[in-house]
Design an enzyme around this catalytic site. Structure first.
Site, PDB file in Angstrom:
ATOM      1  N   TYR A  67       0.745  -1.188  -0.121  1.00 12.29           N
ATOM      2  CA  TYR A  67      -0.098   0.059  -0.192  1.00 12.29           C
ATOM      3  C   TYR A  67       0.948   1.250   0.086  1.00 12.29           C
ATOM      4  O   TYR A  67       0.694   2.369  -0.716  1.00 12.29           O
ATOM      5  CB  TYR A  67      -1.198   0.128   1.133  1.00 12.29           C
ATOM      6  CG  TYR A  67      -2.256  -0.608   0.629  1.00 12.29           C
ATOM      7  CD1 TYR A  67      -3.223  -0.272   0.179  1.00 12.29           C
ATOM      8  CD2 TYR A  67      -2.171  -2.165   0.890  1.00 12.29           C
ATOM      9  CE1 TYR A  67      -4.560  -1.060  -0.294  1.00 12.29           C
ATOM     10  CE2 TYR A  67      -3.233  -2.977   0.643  1.00 12.29           C
ATOM     11  CZ  TYR A  67      -4.336  -2.311  -0.090  1.00 12.29           C
ATOM     12  OH  TYR A  67      -5.469  -3.420  -0.461  1.00 12.29           O
ATOM     13  N   GLU A 110      -8.574  -6.896   4.505  1.00 15.14           N
ATOM     14  CA  GLU A 110      -7.876  -7.841   3.770  1.00 15.14           C
ATOM     15  C   GLU A 110      -7.041  -8.648   5.205  1.00 15.14           C
ATOM     16  O   GLU A 110      -7.011  -9.863   4.829  1.00 15.14           O
ATOM     17  CB  GLU A 110      -6.679  -7.125   2.863  1.00 15.14           C
ATOM     18  CG  GLU A 110      -7.463  -7.022   1.617  1.00 15.14           C
ATOM     19  CD  GLU A 110      -6.788  -5.673   0.730  1.00 15.14           C
ATOM     20  OE1 GLU A 110      -5.516  -5.622   0.995  1.00 15.14           O
ATOM     21  OE2 GLU A 110      -7.475  -5.396  -0.035  1.00 15.14           O
TER      22      GLU A 110
HETATM   23  C1  HEM Z   1      -7.951  -4.436  -8.475  1.00 18.67           C
HETATM   24  C2  HEM Z   1      -8.608  -0.500  -5.945  1.00 18.67           C
HETATM   25  C3  HEM Z   1      -4.271  -1.090  -3.694  1.00 18.67           C
HETATM   26  C4  HEM Z   1      -3.187  -4.712  -6.890  1.00 18.67           C
HETATM   27  C5  HEM Z   1      -8.385  -3.443  -7.863  1.00 18.67           C
HETATM   28  C6  HEM Z   1      -9.971  -2.871  -8.243  1.00 18.67           C
HETATM   29  C7  HEM Z   1     -10.033  -1.852  -7.714  1.00 18.67           C
HETATM   30  C8  HEM Z   1      -8.748  -1.683  -6.795  1.00 18.67           C
HETATM   31  C9  HEM Z   1     -11.236  -0.980  -7.769  1.00 18.67           C
HETATM   32  C10 HEM Z   1     -10.836  -3.779  -9.277  1.00 18.67           C
HETATM   33  C11 HEM Z   1     -11.535  -4.784  -8.376  1.00 18.67           C
HETATM   34  C12 HEM Z   1     -12.666  -5.634  -9.314  1.00 18.67           C
HETATM   35  O1  HEM Z   1     -11.856  -6.085 -10.290  1.00 18.67           O
HETATM   36  O2  HEM Z   1     -13.595  -5.634  -8.893  1.00 18.67           O
HETATM   37  C13 HEM Z   1      -7.664  -0.195  -5.157  1.00 18.67           C
HETATM   38  C14 HEM Z   1      -7.355   0.965  -4.456  1.00 18.67           C
HETATM   39  C15 HEM Z   1      -6.088   0.666  -3.603  1.00 18.67           C
HETATM   40  C16 HEM Z   1      -5.725  -0.402  -4.215  1.00 18.67           C
HETATM   41  C17 HEM Z   1      -8.342   1.853  -3.857  1.00 18.67           C
HETATM   42  C18 HEM Z   1      -5.579   1.573  -2.586  1.00 18.67           C
HETATM   43  C19 HEM Z   1      -6.222   2.172  -1.471  1.00 18.67           C
HETATM   44  C20 HEM Z   1      -3.640  -1.993  -4.330  1.00 18.67           C
HETATM   45  C21 HEM Z   1      -2.284  -2.443  -4.215  1.00 18.67           C
HETATM   46  C22 HEM Z   1      -2.054  -3.356  -5.119  1.00 18.67           C
HETATM   47  C23 HEM Z   1      -3.083  -3.521  -5.780  1.00 18.67           C
HETATM   48  C24 HEM Z   1      -1.443  -1.782  -3.097  1.00 18.67           C
HETATM   49  C25 HEM Z   1      -0.790  -3.909  -5.134  1.00 18.67           C
HETATM   50  C26 HEM Z   1       0.342  -3.890  -5.258  1.00 18.67           C
HETATM   51  C27 HEM Z   1      -4.371  -4.869  -7.643  1.00 18.67           C
HETATM   52  C28 HEM Z   1      -4.489  -5.941  -8.608  1.00 18.67           C
HETATM   53  C29 HEM Z   1      -5.908  -5.906  -8.987  1.00 18.67           C
HETATM   54  C30 HEM Z   1      -6.517  -4.796  -8.445  1.00 18.67           C
HETATM   55  C31 HEM Z   1      -3.564  -6.728  -9.146  1.00 18.67           C
HETATM   56  C32 HEM Z   1      -6.492  -6.702  -9.949  1.00 18.67           C
HETATM   57  C33 HEM Z   1      -7.070  -6.234 -11.242  1.00 18.67           C
HETATM   58  C34 HEM Z   1      -5.831  -6.054 -12.604  1.00 18.67           C
HETATM   59  O3  HEM Z   1      -4.888  -6.791 -12.381  1.00 18.67           O
HETATM   60  O4  HEM Z   1      -6.207  -5.592 -13.551  1.00 18.67           O
HETATM   61  N1  HEM Z   1      -7.936  -2.444  -6.908  1.00 18.67           N
HETATM   62  N2  HEM Z   1      -6.540  -1.158  -5.156  1.00 18.67           N
HETATM   63  N3  HEM Z   1      -4.067  -2.572  -5.375  1.00 18.67           N
HETATM   64  N4  HEM Z   1      -5.662  -4.246  -7.413  1.00 18.67           N
HETATM   65 FE1  HEM Z   1      -6.137  -2.700  -6.132  1.00 18.67          FE
END
Ligand code: HEM
Length: 380
Positions: free
Chosen positions: A95, A137
């Site tokens: 994060y 989480e």
């Molecule tokens: C997916 C938001 C932090 C890695 C998502 C999705 C959202 C989101 C809205 C789409 C979920 C869905 O498919 O329904 C956020 C927010 C964050 C955050 C607001 C911070 C407050 C992180 C962090 C990581 C991360 C720290 C890792 C470094 C991913 C990955 C996906 C994902 C790998 C899958 C989608 C893809 O690979 O295209 N996140 N996220 N996220 N997030 Fe986050």
């Protein structure tokens, strides 16, 4: 606890973010991957190229900014994302990295408009938002069936329809599996040849019965600029006896306790989690409405045939090739409107079904759904 001044700044910058949200997240990803190429092992490159993930993140940031006075309002949406993050093994230590590059992108795109006060306020607010995710989480990590990605052996592969194959896998070690919660998905980690990074994908589980192992369904992705690398790899290269890495089942699209009859409404491969739900609801009154291009594209024909003759379970198929798309009139003929409805399919299928269900006057509290794509793009 954010100060009043910080909250005011955050709320005042929402319109600016709305204008530049997409741009900010685009800069953010480019900068993030330049500094941390190892994160390309987690993120979905196809989603990046199609801009899907950018939109999801931008919308989430905006939703959070709008609700900064009462962040608990975003919790239902965070829940779905937290499950995905847990399935991908996104950890608390990721994060601050994301935060640093997001703030950099805000500065870069807003230029002089990004005053030190605005940057300080967003840094603080990001910390609060990240904490909501981290806490949710943490709870999911505590209850996950196994930690990290574990090797599974492929014991069966079945061509379920023109484009869908199911894969049955069992743990390579002696791990004893728990029955699957119907509606959940597993996450597969593979590295197809010619690819430099690990690739992670979520696939819905077909059945809650784990006697033979975990069975999940994969639709061969033939559309788009970059054909689904992982789905084509699984379809073409993986054979019985091969090993796949899986993280533990995840997802909050599960049956809620209720006495109502059930309607399962699916499009294409969206039938998968609903078949698992059907198998655990075999004593309930169920109308299963499935939409496909034609009969060749309908998966799980053997399982469907096994329900023939059961009066409490009715299947309805809409083949768009000959009958056009599902309409409110068609649905009116097969449902009363008092059922609990579970829907799964593509984002566009889900959007059109929600319009139809609204037209039928169905109470949204009776509608549970899981799009194959970011849910917030539909609910926000
Ligand atoms: C997916 C938001 C932090 C890695 C998502 C999705 C959202 C989101 C809205 C789409 C979920 C869905 O498919 O329904 C956020 C927010 C964050 C955050 C607001 C911070 C407050 C992180 C962090 C990581 C991360 C720290 C890792 C470094 C991913 C990955 C996906 C994902 C790998 C899958 C989608 C893809 O690979 O295209 N996140 N996220 N996220 N997030 Fe986050």
């Amino acid at each position: 606890m954010l100060s009043q001044q910080t909250r005011e700044i955050i709320k005042a910058t929402v319109p600016v973010l709305e204008q530049h949200g997409q741009e900010i997240t685009t800069v953010f990803y480019a900068h993030l991957f330049e500094a941390h190429p190892e994160l390309l092992n987690i993120f979905n490159k196809t989603n990046q190229q199609q801009g899907r993930q950018q939109a999801a993140l931008a919308q989430t940031v905006l939703a959070a900014a709008k609700h900064i006075d009462h962040l608990e309002a975003i919790v239902p949406n965070v829940n779905q994302i937290a499950h995905k993050h847990r399935a991908l093994q996104v950890k608390a230590e990721h994060y601050p990295i994301v935060g640093e590059h997001l703030i950099y992108a805000i500065k870069e795109v807003l230029g002089d408009a990004a005053t030190p006060d605005i940057i300080a306020a967003w840094t603080e607010a990001y910390g609060e938002i990240a904490d909501v995710f981290i806490q949710m989480e943490k709870a999911l990590y505590e209850e996950e069936e196994w930690h990290d990605f574990k090797p599974f052996k492929v014991t069966a592969i079945k061509q379920e329809s023109a484009y869908i194959k199911s894969f049955t896998v069992t743990p390579v070690n002696d791990m004893k599996l728990k029955p699957v919660v119907p509606g959940q998905y597993i996450t597969v980690k593979v590295q197809p040849e010619d690819e430099q990074n690990d690739m992670l994908r979520h696939y819905s589980i077909c059945t809650h019965d784990i006697t033979d192992g975990i069975q999940f369904a994969v639709k061969r992705d033939v559309a788009g600029t970059e054909k689904g690398i992982v789905s084509n790899y699984l379809h073409d290269k993986v054979t019985v006896g091969d090993e796949l890495l899986l993280s533990a089942p995840a997802g909050e699209f599960t049956l809620q306790p209720a006495d109502q009859p059930l309607v399962f409404l699916s499009g294409g491969v969206g039938m998968t989690p609903l078949m698992a739900m059907l198998q655990s609801s075999a004593d309930k009154q169920v109308s299963f409405i499935h939409s496909a291009y034609n009969r060749a594209e309908v998966p799980f024909k053997d399982e469907i045939t096994a329900f023939h003759g059961k009066e409490n379970i009715q299947f309805y198929f809409n083949y768009s090739e000959e009958a056009g798309r599902l309409t409110a009139d068609k649905l009116r003929q097969v449902m009363t409107g008092n059922e609990a409805i579970y829907m799964c399919g593509s984002v566009s299928f889900m959007e059109s079904m929600l319009v139809i269900l609204d037209e039928l006057g169905i109470d949204r509290t009776n509608i549970h759904f899981e799009p194959f794509g970011p849910k917030m793009s539909i609910t926000a």
